[in-house]
Every structure is written in C-alpha cells, then in structure tokens.
Design a protein around this motif. Sequence first.
Motif, PDB file in Angstrom:
ATOM      1  N   ARG A 197       0.748  -1.066   0.104  1.00  0.00           N
ATOM      2  CA  ARG A 197       0.073  -0.073   0.108  1.00  0.00           C
ATOM      3  C   ARG A 197       0.812   1.262  -0.029  1.00  0.00           C
ATOM      4  O   ARG A 197       0.481   2.336  -0.704  1.00  0.00           O
ATOM      5  N   GLU A 205       1.901   1.916  -3.455  1.00  0.00           N
ATOM      6  CA  GLU A 205       0.896   2.736  -4.248  1.00  0.00           C
ATOM      7  C   GLU A 205       0.731   4.260  -3.931  1.00  0.00           C
ATOM      8  O   GLU A 205       0.601   5.079  -4.689  1.00  0.00           O
ATOM      9  N   LEU A 206       0.740   4.318  -2.454  1.00  0.00           N
ATOM     10  CA  LEU A 206       0.379   5.685  -2.012  1.00  0.00           C
ATOM     11  C   LEU A 206       1.476   6.636  -2.316  1.00  0.00           C
ATOM     12  O   LEU A 206       1.329   7.762  -2.705  1.00  0.00           O
ATOM     13  N   TRP A 214       3.606   6.643  -4.912  1.00  0.00           N
ATOM     14  CA  TRP A 214       3.781   7.383  -6.395  1.00  0.00           C
ATOM     15  C   TRP A 214       2.645   8.317  -6.519  1.00  0.00           C
ATOM     16  O   TRP A 214       2.867   9.393  -7.230  1.00  0.00           O
ATOM     17  N   ARG A 215       1.613   8.433  -5.794  1.00  0.00           N
ATOM     18  CA  ARG A 215       0.603   9.557  -5.949  1.00  0.00           C
ATOM     19  C   ARG A 215       0.873  10.516  -5.210  1.00  0.00           C
ATOM     20  O   ARG A 215       0.673  11.690  -5.438  1.00  0.00           O
ATOM     21  N   LEU A 216       1.333  10.261  -3.958  1.00  0.00           N
ATOM     22  CA  LEU A 216       1.653  11.532  -2.955  1.00  0.00           C
ATOM     23  C   LEU A 216       2.967  12.199  -3.199  1.00  0.00           C
ATOM     24  O   LEU A 216       2.863  13.205  -2.719  1.00  0.00           O
TER      25      LEU A 216
END
Length: 223
Positions: A43, A46-47, A49-51
């Motif tokens: 998780r 995943e986070l 790369w976005r944040l």
Amino acid sequence: MDEAARIRVMVVDDNAFIRSGLTSALEATGDIEVVGEAGDGHRAEELAWRLMPDVVLLDVRMPRTDGLSAATVLSKISRVIMLTQVEDPDVVLTAVRNGAVGYLVHNSFTVDELVQAVRDTVRHRAHPLSHAASAALIDAARAGRSAAPAADPAEQQERFGLSAREVQVMDLIVRGHANQDIAAKLFLTEKTVKNYINRIYAKLGVPNRSTAIVTWLGMPPRG
C-alpha cells in the motif's frame, strides 16, 4: 507556514496506534505534514507514487510487502528512514543497501530527535542512525570482511584518494559521531565538516552516511 515549505511525510507501520502517535507528534511541529499512512509496504508503494512525499518513515516487519522490500521502490520516490524495533545487523545492512538513508530504533530517540531527523534528512544535513543501528551496521560490515586480511589504513586512504583530514573525519563517522561532535573534536566549523563529508561521499561514490560506513569498512556490495 507556507504550504509549499512544509515537509511532506508518509508514515508506514502495520500498527495503527504507532501510526497515529507518529502523525500527531509530527504534525504538532507546524512545519511537517503527514500526507499519508499505510499499514503495509504494498500500500505504501501505491500511495507514494501518488503523494510523492519528501520522507517516508518505514517499519520493517509488515504484512504483504515488508519494509525492506518496499524500501527498494520507495527510495526511488522519497527519502526513506526505517523506523522499527528491529536491531538485527543484517536487517540494518539490507535496509541501507535497499536505499534507506536512515535507520532509527524505537525507544532510542525522543520525539524532538525524530522531528530533527526528518528535517535534517530533507535538508541533506544528516543521515539519522540510532546508536543501536550504527553499531549494528559497523559490526556487520566488519564481520563481512573478517575472512579477508584487514585493510591497511594507508592503503584505504590511497584507494579512495582521501586527504589526511578527510580520513580523520571518516574515522569519526565510523565511530558514530554526529557532525557537531566531529567539528568540536577537530576544531572545525560544522559547515567545514559538512564540506569534508560531501567530498568524502563523492570520492567513495556513495549517497549517504550509512553506505559510506559500509564502503569504508570494506563490506562487499550487494550481489
């Protein structure tokens, strides 16, 4: 404070209580914002790369993807500080080799020290290692070269092209001294010490304090 100036941190730990405590402590500073939390390495990847956080505080033992595996990916996105109960020398070494720039062991630092470690990491002033982690790193590096003859200090100096003063600084780094302590012992300013350390990193071909210790002590590279 200007939002753009705030340090963006992601907290990764499978213990929700620890995540909550870390988040509260960091956000109370006013200049640090916890932009995300995750309970496992998968998780977290995943986070991240976005944040795109500035710093990831990362536990070692977690479900799905553990912190050591996640550090390989996360260190390409952010600056990773391992924050864990684990003091095993092999784990410390693996974390460093996988890209972590710091390794802090719970109950060996204060909240203020953690906050300062986050700030210093973002500003490239230091690479935080708790005493337990530093000792483990040095012991493991020495054990890793135990089968080979010990390198002669003069040969080590010539190999890396360090000046006599740089060797003094590196010796104190290996002994676990912070920049401020090195400055006091060598009667230098802290800024001068930082300049020496940056030159040492360049000559050793390493990005941070942890890998500088491993390289200087002759630990073989990850195979």
